[in-house]
Design a protein around this motif. Structure first.
Motif, mmCIF file in Angstrom:
data_model
loop_
_atom_site.group_PDB
_atom_site.id
_atom_site.type_symbol
_atom_site.label_atom_id
_atom_site.label_comp_id
_atom_site.label_asym_id
_atom_site.label_seq_id
_atom_site.Cartn_x
_atom_site.Cartn_y
_atom_site.Cartn_z
ATOM 1 N N HIS A 273 0.844 -1.182 0.000
ATOM 2 C CA HIS A 273 0.000 0.000 0.000
ATOM 3 C C HIS A 273 0.895 1.253 0.000
ATOM 4 C CE1 HIS A 273 -3.787 1.969 0.001
ATOM 5 N NE2 HIS A 273 -3.638 2.531 1.204
ATOM 6 N N LEU A 274 0.810 2.113 1.008
ATOM 7 C CA LEU A 274 1.566 3.362 0.988
ATOM 8 C C LEU A 274 2.889 3.258 1.731
ATOM 9 C CD1 LEU A 274 -1.389 5.862 1.646
ATOM 10 C CD2 LEU A 274 -0.373 5.196 -0.548
ATOM 11 N N ARG A 275 3.227 2.100 2.225
ATOM 12 C CA ARG A 275 4.466 1.918 2.978
ATOM 13 C C ARG A 275 5.592 1.508 2.037
ATOM 14 N NH1 ARG A 275 2.925 -2.019 5.677
ATOM 15 N NH2 ARG A 275 4.289 -3.657 4.892
ATOM 16 N N ASP A 276 6.709 2.259 2.052
ATOM 17 C CA ASP A 276 7.841 1.964 1.173
ATOM 18 C C ASP A 276 8.482 0.631 1.549
ATOM 19 O OD1 ASP A 276 7.404 4.340 -0.089
ATOM 20 O OD2 ASP A 276 9.006 5.435 0.950
ATOM 21 N N GLY A 277 9.151 0.042 0.584
ATOM 22 C CA GLY A 277 9.827 -1.225 0.819
ATOM 23 C C GLY A 277 11.236 -1.213 0.277
ATOM 24 N N THR A 278 12.035 -2.175 0.733
ATOM 25 C CA THR A 278 13.418 -2.293 0.262
ATOM 26 C C THR A 278 13.675 -3.718 -0.211
ATOM 27 O OG1 THR A 278 14.202 -2.833 2.497
ATOM 28 C CG2 THR A 278 14.245 -0.509 1.834
ATOM 29 N N PHE A 279 14.732 -3.853 -1.002
ATOM 30 C CA PHE A 279 15.155 -5.177 -1.462
ATOM 31 C C PHE A 279 16.672 -5.202 -1.522
ATOM 32 C CE2 PHE A 279 15.071 -2.575 -5.239
ATOM 33 C CZ PHE A 279 16.113 -3.046 -6.029
ATOM 34 N N GLY A 280 17.221 -6.405 -1.502
ATOM 35 C CA GLY A 280 18.671 -6.543 -1.565
ATOM 36 C C GLY A 280 19.058 -7.997 -1.710
ATOM 37 N N THR A 281 20.347 -8.272 -1.543
ATOM 38 C CA THR A 281 20.870 -9.626 -1.682
ATOM 39 C C THR A 281 21.363 -10.136 -0.349
ATOM 40 O OG1 THR A 281 23.032 -8.738 -2.319
ATOM 41 C CG2 THR A 281 21.507 -9.309 -4.093
ATOM 42 N N SER A 282 21.481 -11.460 -0.264
ATOM 43 C CA SER A 282 21.951 -12.099 0.958
ATOM 44 C C SER A 282 22.369 -13.516 0.607
ATOM 45 C CB SER A 282 20.856 -12.089 2.022
ATOM 46 O OG SER A 282 21.358 -12.514 3.277
ATOM 47 N N GLY A 283 22.878 -14.232 1.592
ATOM 48 C CA GLY A 283 23.201 -15.642 1.369
ATOM 49 C C GLY A 283 24.164 -15.851 0.213
ATOM 50 N N ARG A 284 23.792 -16.744 -0.694
ATOM 51 C CA ARG A 284 24.675 -17.116 -1.804
ATOM 52 C C ARG A 284 24.456 -16.275 -3.050
ATOM 53 N NH1 ARG A 284 22.954 -23.038 -2.486
ATOM 54 N NH2 ARG A 284 24.284 -22.893 -4.316
#
Length: 823
Positions: A273-284
């Motif tokens: 909805h109106l809440r911002d989000g983030t993404f990224g890498t991890s693990g392998r």
């Protein structure tokens, strides 16, 4: 029957395409539009998502107004107004005012794309049709649906890149995405130890298990969710951050890197909805390139150019005509012929069965056959095994009209048990899904609604048990990262990665391949003893978990390689050893001392069963020859020798027996598959590459072992389909024979080709000018000679001195003379 396909000129009537990235409210809009109409239907990509949307529509319209239809589940009140379905299960004969198709970008998917393409091109509401999906679909939708009204919607919140972080340092309310069950379990176990627990969401989970797992995340009992890319298909969760633990997945055909649009679809689940989000890498997962980050943040991806298509105007007059209609090629730009799908593969296998062909006569019988072939392979087994089940169902349906309830009840009863660990329960649920699908066919069972309820109860019971196992935080039940702590001045942690690396406190100390641990010589120092102790403790439960997975594995998980190793998903678990007879080899387990007792016995029994089935499937004709109790006397002796010779017996070795063999004995041997050639007695069906490669391997076991010189080369040449190839003098002649070849001078010639060569030479020698009627055969000459022809050399694949050496080995003498061949 009129065609179901709509012409391009009318496809756009009442159609709106609502396109945009995730979190644009597209599905919410479709639900609102549907309930505003008197009747409506929405097609969704996942059973899990269909369940979620069903609940939302029920809240708006009431339970009596809404039907749920998936391949395995039906909730159908007396007079429903709204239908929530998986795309595959959308009723085709139901006219409604509103139709919506969700996630239409899946029309480009290699496996299911043709179904989505059919629905978006041909399924229409009387008043309004809504196509929902990614913005990448805009050009191809406008091309295939001229005049379509396209609406693009912006994302309601921002999506920002947060870089790379260790799994143990991810923020709360994170979803970690991996692309295999093993990786999901490994990460969940790691988070359990470090953060107190994680929920697990897999596409293969039943809705009941999935909902229970989501609830422990949504309620705040755990702050982390580990999932496959199933969360990318519209599942609405309170996720602030998406972490990619890998960037490659197996798509049903190959392991490949996700494309930017797929990354975007999954990353978009962060920040609802109106809440911002983030993404990224991890693990392998390797770090994302800047171009990929920019594409995901700004939702700019390459447009879809082609949709997968398969003809839906099928011809049911006969099986052959059905197959022909399925193989129809598309005629419109933007469509490409879909790959052969699971249902078509099953149909092709069943069409080769004489009993099936005899029953599948006429439109109703062919339609029923196609309906049976649509049974999904929930168990993920070999195509032939799945086809065997389809064969059983079709024969029972055609002979008795419906399935016998006692037989159906027994199938469910065998699965109605909740013992076992996660993998066992998951496998059991997959099997129950098959029988749930059967119960949801309207005319396969008497009182189908009753049996749908029975099957649902069994699935619910298993689903609850699976949720309990998952919620127990993976204690001694995971098949990957398993740690044990040692208290020697510090807390030491050991883990076994999904690739078999054994790590202690992040230091590599060895590899686990199959059930065997190999220490890394580079790992050492004062702490080496403690590190190795921790590793061995980790291996104990890991090996036990692997044993459980081996026991449950389908036949396609095992491969017997030319070096004599039996591999399970690439890992060596046993070695082939010679048995008392060549066609009765045995296996020696490659195991550590941690695998013992009942677990070891179960693994050994599973592998031996696979080996027996493998030998029977490829060399079963030899077993029939050896056990042919209907043969007597000379015929039985010849059959036994042919079996001992692995299906290729030199005729000279049984020359005396052949002289004494009567016609009745010859006929009996022919019925068992033996062909009598000029130089060999052989079984033609065993001259295919796979049987010959196994025969060569079994011969090598009895005559020197898998390291025998030339085994790999000969197996490779035989598999290539070569009719002949140069001889390696260091390789035993018996190995060539076992591979289906005979050493003839400088060449090894396949035995059936040698017999065909004899068939060309024989009439040429028999021809007598002035006495033999008809045109002289190719290569005919005076007296008892013949002339080498192009057909002969082409057949064998060589000429000149190589071909001459073949003829000399067969007893022919080369003579040159002037003048024509026939005077």
């Amino acid at each position: 029957m009129p065609p179901r396909s709509l012409p391009p000129s009318v496809r756009a009537l009442g159609v709106t395409a609502v396109l945009g990235p995730t979190n644009t409210g597209k599905t919410h809009l479709a639900i609102e539009r549907m309930v505003a109409h008197p009747t409506g239907m929405i097609g969704l990509p996942l059973r899990l998502l269909a369940r979620e949307v069903y609940q939302r529509v029920v809240e708006k319209a009431g339970v009596e107004a809404v039907a749920l239809v998936t391949g395995e589940e039906k909730i159908k009140p007396a007079r429903p107004r709204f239908w929530v379905c998986t795309v595959e299960a959308m009723p085709r004969d139901l006219a409604v005012d509103f139709v919506a198709i969700d996630e239409i970008q899946l029309a480009a998917d290699l496996d299911r794309g043709h179904v989505f393409t059919d629905r978006l091109l041909n399924r229409r509401g009387r008043a309004e049709t809504m196509l929902i999906g990614a913005g990448t679909m805009k050009p191809v939708i406008e091309q295939l649906i001229p005049g379509v009204h396209v609406v693009t919607r912006p994302r309601l919140s921002q999506l920002l890149f947060a870089g790379d972080r260790k799994i143990t340092r991810l923020p709360p309310r994170s979803a970690i995405v991996a692309f295999s069950v093993e990786e999901v379990y490994a990460i969940a176990e790691l988070i359990r130890r470090q953060k107190g627990g994680a929920a697990v969401v897999l596409g293969a989970l039943s809705p009941r298990t999935r909902n229970a797992q989501v609830e422990i995340y949504q309620s705040g009992d755990v702050d982390y969710l580990v999932a496959t890319d199933a969360i990318g298909m519209g599942l609405n969760l309170d996720v602030d951050h998406i972490a990619f633990a890998a960037d490659k997945k197996y798509d049903g055909h190959q392991f490949r890197k996700l494309n930017p649009a797929e990354f975007g679809q999954i990353a978009g689940r962060a920040g609802r909805h109106l809440r911002d989000g983030t993404f990224g890498t991890s693990g392998r997962s390797p770090p994302f390139e800047s171009d990929l980050v920019e594409a995901i943040e700004n939702h700019r991806f390459e447009p879809v150019r082609q949709l997968q298509w398969r003809n839906t105007d099928l011809d049911f007059r006969s099986v052959a005509q059905l197959l022909d209609s399925l193989n129809t090629q598309p005629t419109e730009q933007g469509l490409t012929r879909a790959l052969i799908a699971e249902d078509m593969t099953t149909l092709e296998i069943l069409a080769r069965d004489p009993e099936i062909r005899a029953l599948a006569q006429g439109r109703p019988a062919v339609e029923r056959l196609w309906e049976v072939c649509g049974l999904p392979d929930y168990r993920k087994i070999a195509p032939q095994q799945h086809a065997d089940l389809a064969t059983t169902l079709y024969l029972r349906l055609m002979r008795h009209g419906r399935l016998d309830i006692d037989w159906y009840r027994s199938q469910l009863a065998a699965l109605d048990r909740t013992d076992g660990e996660i993998d066992t329960l998951s496998a059991r649920i997959s099997q129950v899904r098959t029988w749930t699908f059967v119960a949801n066919r309207p005319d396969w069972l008497p009182d189908p609604e009753h049996w749908q309820g029975v099957a649902r109860l069994v699935e619910d019971k298993l689903s609850d048990a699976l949720h309990e196992r998952l919620a127990s935080r993976f204690v001694d039940r995971r098949t990957s990262v398993l740690m044990r702590r040692l208290r020697e001045n510090a807390m030491l942690e050991a883990e076994v990665t999904t690739t078999g690396d054994v790590l202690v406190e992040g230091q590599h100390v060895g590899m686990l391949q199959g059930f065997r641990f190999t220490a890394d010589p580079k790992a050492g120092g004062p702490e080496a003893k403690a590190l190795n102790m921790a590793a061995m403790k980790a291996l104990a439960s890991e090996i036990e978990a692997r044993a459980a997975r081996v026991v449950l594995a389908g036949d396609d998980a095992f491969v017997l390689s030319h070096d004599g190793l039996l591999r399970w998903i690439g890992e060596p678990v046993a070695r082939l050893v010679a048995g008392e007879k060549a066609i009765e080899p045995r296996l020696r387990l490659l195991v550590e001392e941690h695998l013992a007792g009942q677990a070891r016995e179960q693994v050994e029994a599973r592998l031996q069963l696979w080996l027996r089935n493998h030998v029977t499937r490829l060399l079963g004709a030899l077993q029939l020859l050896e056990e042919a109790t209907t043969l007597t006397g000379i015929a039985r002796g010849i059959a036994y020798q042919a079996a001992e010779s692995l299906g290729v017996l030199e005729r000279a070795k049984v020359a005396e027996e052949m002289k004494a063999l009567d016609q009745e004995g010859r006929a009996a041997l022919r019925l068992l598959g033996i062909r009598f050639g000029a130089f060999h007695l052989y079984v033609p069906s065993l001259l295919k590459p796979a049987p010959r490669a196994l025969a060569a391997q079994l011969w090598a076991l009895k005559h020197g072992g898998p390291e025998l010189s030339g085994l790999d080369d000969i197996a490779h040449l035989a598999a290539s389909g070569r009719t002949s190839f140069p001889v390696d003098k260091a390789v035993p002649k018996g190995l060539y024979r076992a591979a289906g070849y005979r050493v003839c001078g400088e060449r090894a010639v396949r035995v059936d080709i040698l017999e065909r060569l004899a068939d060309l030479i024989r009439p040429a020698i028999a021809y007598r000018p002035g006495l033999t009627q008809g045109t002289p055969p190719t290569g005919a000459a005076d007296q008892d000679g013949f002339v080498v022809s192009g057909a002969m050399t082409s057949l064998v694949g060589c000429a000149g001195e190589d071909f001459a050496s073949i003829l000399r080995s067969l007893g022919y003498v080369s003579v040159k003379r002037p003048g024509p061949a026939i005077t």
